[in-house]
Structures are given as C-alpha cells and as structure tokens.
Enzyme design. Structure first.
Site, short mmCIF file in Angstrom:
data_model
loop_
_atom_site.label_atom_id
_atom_site.label_comp_id
_atom_site.label_asym_id
_atom_site.label_seq_id
_atom_site.Cartn_x
_atom_site.Cartn_y
_atom_site.Cartn_z
N ASP A 13 44.18 46.93 46.11
CA ASP A 13 43.03 46.10 45.79
C ASP A 13 42.51 45.47 47.09
OD1 ASP A 13 43.11 46.45 43.00
OD2 ASP A 13 44.54 44.82 42.74
N ASP A 164 49.19 48.43 27.10
CA ASP A 164 48.08 47.57 27.51
C ASP A 164 46.83 48.43 27.61
OD1 ASP A 164 46.27 45.84 28.60
OD2 ASP A 164 47.36 45.52 30.48
N ASN A 166 44.01 48.64 28.88
CA ASN A 166 43.26 47.99 29.95
C ASN A 166 41.88 48.64 30.11
OD1 ASN A 166 42.79 46.32 32.12
ND2 ASN A 166 43.96 47.53 33.57
N GLY A 255 45.24 40.46 37.76
CA GLY A 255 46.67 40.50 37.47
C GLY A 255 47.17 39.45 36.51
N GLY A 257 46.58 39.07 33.26
CA GLY A 257 47.06 39.72 32.05
C GLY A 257 48.36 40.46 32.27
N ASP A 258 48.51 41.05 33.46
CA ASP A 258 49.75 41.76 33.79
C ASP A 258 50.90 40.78 33.94
OD1 ASP A 258 48.12 44.05 33.92
OD2 ASP A 258 47.68 43.65 36.03
N ASN A 289 52.34 32.73 29.13
CA ASN A 289 51.09 32.05 29.49
C ASN A 289 51.21 31.37 30.85
OD1 ASN A 289 49.50 32.69 27.27
ND2 ASN A 289 50.09 30.87 26.11
#
Length: 318
Positions: A13, A164, A166, A255, A257-258, A289
C-alpha cells in the site's frame, strides 16, 4: 502447524503522507505492507495467535520485503510462493480528511492473481483450526480455482471457515459480476464479517437486520456487520447482538476491518462456544472493536495493527 491460516493477497500500500488530498494532489507516499488476508494474519500474530499466510508475491524487492515483514511478525510463510513471471501488487490509497480511502491498483496481472491450485499447501490447511479468506482472489483465474480448492480442503479437514467479502468494485468487471462472485462462496463459510456498505451492496437493503437476514444461510454460525465507530451488529440463527465501538481520532481506516477480524478470530479460537453465549460473544466483539479502532490511529494497515498489550491498555482506559 498454525492455528489460523489466512489465504489471499499480500501487497504494497502506498499511502499519502498527508490526509485530505486526492492521488493527483498527493506529493509523497509512504510504503506500507498490506493486503486484507495478510493484515488478518499479522493482526492475529500480534494478539498472540499462531497464524500463517498463504498466497503469492513477485520474486522482486517488494515481494521479499513483504515476506520478511510477515516473518518478523511471527507469521508462518510456509504457504507463500514467489512468481517469476509477475510482480508484486501495488495499491495507491488516497486518504480523505475523515480517514476514508480511495484505491488505485497496479495488477496487470500481479503475482497474487496467478496463485494456482498446484501452489496450495494442502498440509498447511489440514493442520489449521481456522481457515480465513477474502473475495479478491475470486475475481479471476487461476486464483479463483486456487481459492475454491483451498476452501474445499479446509472444509474436508473440519476447519472453521471465516470469510470477508471485501468489496473492491474497481477490480471486478462490473457490479453484477462482483455481487455474484462475492456471493458464490457464501454457503461455504461459518463466520462472515461484512461492512454495512457491503451488506447493502449484496442484499439491496439499507436496513441492517433485513439485509443480514436476507443473506443468512443455515451453514452460517455467525454473521457480523461492522459499522465503523458505531460498532458491530452480530447475527446468529436466532438472535442479534449490538456491540458499540470506540471513539478515536481516525488517521487512516485502512486495515480497520482486518484488525477487527483478527480480534474476532482470536476470540473464537479461544472460545468456540461463543456463537451461542451472548456474554462471551459480546466480550470478544468488544476486544475486536478495540483492535479495529486502534488500527485507524496510524497510517498503513500492517504498521498500525496493535499488540495484545496495547489493546488491553486501550480497553482499560476506555
């Protein structure tokens, strides 16, 4: 031998050094290791879980850098292959002022797209307790066939399967193909993490409960809908559970969510009964969370994933 094996893409990234600018306006970018399934593997390792990654990178400087990052974080790379015909995938990410992102990918094709059934390490899958995968490798061949073969192997081995879906719409030929492709393996997963935006895309429903129930399958044990700072809504066959999130100053949501998935799978590994135990499931999602929230406070995905010590300290202070 790993407890959780994550399958899919591993890439670079490139994140702007300043937020709130478009890709054309960005003056400099910071190199950061990423790729959703790889992020999950590192997230798990930093939480103290024995994790591995399976996928393909280019036999180039970026590919070897990424594998070194996995190894330095304690992630098993037994299932990683190097391609001599394609380079490691790159993604340029534009950060808005609120930390949300736009993506531009360089994969024409990239090495992860060429991962084939012959590259799959069957023994590594059979040794795992949880098999996690995403939807990006379903977009084209031969990575789609490799994903399906790995998934079949995991099911036959009795792994708990995590998915996932995605959504990266600009990687698919169109919306119809994306929706059909992402749903094509829905019946094979036991745990699915999906964002509220992805839920609406796949179900056509704005209402989270209606959307989740329309996508529920008897093969599922748990469907978790992430809602950013609002937290998550969990569904099992009979009930739903709301778990609020944490308020943080988001710098980069890449990232997040990962990170949540890593926290969720770490909890499910330690407490397999959690799907039917509301108190345990709530505690697991609270920690997940926290992992996701902390991941938004630094740039990049893998560099931002927190250690278990940091997560515990964060929860105690909040």
């Amino acid at each position: 031998m790993v407890d959780v094996l994550s399958f899919g893409e591993l890439l670079i990234d490139f994140v702007p050094t300043t937020s709130g600018v478009s890709l054309t306006e960005a003056k400099a970018f910071k190199k950061a290791p990423g790729g959703a399934p790889a992020n999950v593997a590192v997230g798990l390792a930093r939480l103290g879980v024995n994790a591995g990654f399976m996928g393909m990178v280019g036999d180039d400087a970026f590919g070897h850098f990424l594998v070194d990052v996995l190894k330095s974080n304690g992630v098993s790379t037994q299932g990683v292959r190097f391609s001599g015909v394609a380079r490691t995938a790159l993604a340029f990410i534009s950060l808005q002022k609120n930390g949300e992102r736009d993506f531009m990918f360089y994969r024409h094709p990239s090495a992860d797209m060429l991962y084939s059934p012959q590259d799959v390490d069957v023994a590594a899958i059979r040794s795992a307790k949880i098999f996690h995968f995403g939807s990006i490798t379903l977009i084209g061949e031969p990575s789609r066939s490799a994903t399906l073969f790995a998934l079949e192997t995991a099911r036959e081995a009795g792994c708990l399967i995590s998915y996932d879906p995605n959504l990266r719409l600009n990687l698919w030929p169109g919306e119809k193909e994306a929706r059909e492709g992402m749903l094509s393996v829905w019946d094979q997963a036991h745990i699915i993490k999906i964002s509220d935006e992805e839920l609406e895309f796949l179900s056509g429903e704005k209402d989270i409960e209606k959307g989740a129930r329309s996508l529920w399958r008897d093969t599922l044990k748990l469907l978790v809908v992430t809602r950013g700072s609002k937290g998550v809504t969990c569904f099992n066959a009979h009930t739903q559970l709301q778990v609020p999130g944490y308020a943080v100053k988001a710098v980069d949501t890449t990232g997040a969510g990962d990170g949540f998935v890593a926290g969720l799978l770490a909890g499910m590994l330690a407490h397999p009964e959690a799907v039917q135990d509301e108190a345990v499931l709530r505690s697991i999602c609270q920690r997940a969370n926290a992992v996701g929230a902390l991941t938004t406070t630094r740039r990049g995905a893998i560099p931002a994933l927190p250690t278990l010590k940091k997560v515990v300290q964060f929860q105690r202070s909040n």
